[in-house]
Design an enzyme around this catalytic site. Structure first.
Site, PDB file in Angstrom:
ATOM      1  CE  LYS A 252      -1.673   3.335   1.970  1.00  0.00           C
ATOM      2  NZ  LYS A 252      -1.467   4.482   1.853  1.00  0.00           N
TER       3      LYS A 252
ATOM      4  CD  GLU B 198      12.619   3.721   8.749  1.00  0.00           C
ATOM      5  OE1 GLU B 198      12.692   5.218  10.151  1.00  0.00           O
ATOM      6  OE2 GLU B 198      13.134   4.152   8.367  1.00  0.00           O
TER       7      GLU B 198
ATOM      8  CB  CYS C 107      13.428   8.561   8.721  1.00  0.00           C
ATOM      9  SG  CYS C 107      14.198   7.281   7.852  1.00  0.00           S
TER      10      CYS C 107
ATOM     11  CD  GLU D   5       9.881  12.996  11.883  1.00  0.00           C
ATOM     12  OE1 GLU D   5       9.005  11.719  12.391  1.00  0.00           O
ATOM     13  OE2 GLU D   5      10.515  11.904  11.319  1.00  0.00           O
TER      14      GLU D   5
END
Ligand code: NAI
Ligand code: MG
Length: 487
Positions: free
Chosen positions: A180, A255, A288, A386
């Site tokens: 997906k 992750e 990331c 973040e």
């Protein structure tokens, strides 16, 4: 209309299920972050398409598993070649869809896509071995068996690259796959599906269901017919997925994000440190692993800041298709607004912004200027959350102990960068840093044999080499006795 022309290639906008294209009643609009141009109407999957895909993937499972690592490897090697043969198309397509640099897609990212597939196919054939060992004369024989159907959910910041970190080992393990892709960047996955067909990968082994996280994504991760869920994305979404997975006890690999430190010690080569720090703006900060908290020893902070700003002022922002461009646009208006929100709140909060801090008015659209926040208040949002944009914070420390305390002082633990001129000093620091990956005097060196993942809220599990197979496969130990044999 189920095809669109992007970068001279014909891209199917429908799902790829059981080797055929399947349309949904509903579609959603996909645009390019470069200029907001319309790219296509994409099939918007729901429970119904997930049901179809799980059924197709389950049906294909036994045949694929029975091929064994060598049989699967032949087809996967062909797939890797096809990626290389279509590298230019994939590079242009990905740039149009997610706005990352065309030059990096050509030179680095797409070659790595091919490498990801080839590496894991080869690993399953040649390296996935464990020496048998004896227990009172009994031998322990370890094997990695195919586990079933894997649900792979991927983000938009490096769509095909991150997808193939999962697709590679899942298919090499003998599992079948339902991918997906992120709703903002579905195109490379669709084109990749065509390549799997051309490579001769049997129908149903690789499937793509497009659509939104709350619809297609949620239906996929909640499905009892799934044997593994591998997800790369945000922490809040990971929690939702973990809850869905709990009902079926489906193993997960996550992750997630980070707020990684980049530590510049008093004995560091400051030119190298500045170069590494400026690299953290790559991909418009949508990485990331990015070391977004620059922590500098107070004795060298001024000198470092001068070098940093000198280099940062040379960053060329613009069209990612232009080979001169260093950073492009943000992915989407929603994300752009999120980044701007972080920076506006930091300003309102009285934080000192010494570079950027606003959209690039000259370029307009989704371009946000590389931004530096100086000495943010400890614990404030801009230095703990973040941002996932071109926004770095710079803070100072006065001792190794303080540096470590600051570096480890977040809920994350994905990566860290250490810049120091002495090995002993660097060793002392790396020993106590909490991070899945630490780079010393370098950044972004990634060997697929190495474990990759995050500590704390940055992830669950590790991928790479055997670690990938330990997750995707059912690891089995067969204990054979010396007794009871007739021959
Ligand atoms: P997200 O985590 O919501 O989306 C990532 C993927 O998960 C997409 O494919 C999405 O469709 C899917 N998804 C969303 N909800 C789901 C659900 N309930 N069930 C199953 N799948 C679901 O990330 P989003 O909203 O695009 O970005 C938000 C923030 O996440 C970013 O600002 C950044 O901080 C972080 N992020 C981190 C990434 C990384 O590489 N670690 C990548 C993307 C985002
Ligand atoms: Mg797009």
């Amino acid at each position: 209309m189920s095809f669109i022309e992007v970068a001279g290639a014909r891209i199917d906008t429908r799902h790829y299920i059981g080797g055929v294209r399947v349309a949904s009643a509903e579609t959603y609009t996909n645009t390019s972050p470069i200029d907001g141009s319309f790219l296509g109407e994409i099939s918007r999957g729901t429970d119904a398409e997930i049901e179809l895909a799980v059924a197709a993937a389950r049906k294909a499972f036994k045949g694929w598993a029975d091929l064994g690592p060598v049989g699967r490897g032949e087809l996967l090697m062909r797939l890797a070649e096809l990626v290389e043969e279509n590298l230019e198309t994939l590079a242009q397509l990905e740039t149009m869809d997610n706005g990352s640099l065309l030059r990096s897609h050509r030179r680095g990212v797409m070659p790595r896509v091919a490498m990801n597939i080839r590496f894991f196919a080869d690993w399953a054939i040649n390296h996935l071995k464990h020496e048998p060992f004896e227990t009172r004369g009994h031998s322990n024989n370890i094997s990695w068996d195919p586990s079933g159907v894997c649900a792979l959910i991927t983000p938009w910041n490096a769509p095909l690259m991150l997808a193939t970190w999962k697709i590679g080992p899942a298919l090499a393990s003998g599992d079948t796959v339902i991918l997906k892709p992120a709703e903002w960047t579905p195109l490379s996955a669709s084109y990749f599906a065509d390549l799997t067909k051309q490579a001769g990968i049997p129908d149903g082994v690789f499937n793509v269901v497009q659509g939104f996280g709350k619809e297609a994504g949620a239906a996929l991760v909640a499905h009892p017919g799934i044997s593994r869920i591998s997800f790369t994305g945000s922490v809040p979404t990971a929690k939702v997925i973990a809850r869905a997975a709990a009902d079926n006890l489906t193993p997960v690999s996550f992750e997630l994000g980070g707020k990684s430190p980049l530590l510049v010690f008093e004995d560091a080569d400051l030119d190298l440190a500045a170069e590494l720090a400026v690299e953290q703006y790559d991909n418009a900060g949508q990485v990331c692993l990015s070391g977004t908290r620059i922590l500098v020893h107070e004795d060298v902070a001024d000198e470092f800041a001068v070098k940093f700003r000198e280099r940062a002022s040379k960053i060329k922002q613009g069209d990612p298709r232009d080979p001169e461009t260093d950073i492009g646009p943000q992915i989407h208006q929603v994300h752009f607004d999120r980044i701007k929100g972080f920076v506006d709140r930091a300003k309102a909060d009285g934080q000192e912004i010494i570079m950027g801090g606003e959209p690039n008015a000259e370029l307009g659209g989704l371009f946000f200027k590389p931004t530096l926040v100086k000495n943010p208040t400890p614990g404030s949002e801009i230095v703990t959350a973040e941002v996932f944009g071109p926004v770095l914070c710079m803070q100072t420390f006065s001792s190794d102990e303080e540096a470590l305390e600051m570096a480890n002082g977040t809920e994350f633990g994905l990566a860290a960068v250490v810049v120091s001129g002495h090995r002993e000093h660097a060793d002392k620091i790396t020993k106590d840093l909490v991070a899945g990956t630490i780079w010393v005097n370098c950044f972004f060196v990634r060997d697929l044999r190495a474990p990759f993942g995050g500590s704390r809220k940055s992830g669950v599990g590790r991928e790479g080499g055997n670690w990938s197979f330990d997750f995707y496969a059912d690891v089995k130990n067969t204990v054979v006795s010396p007794n009871g044999w007739k021959e």
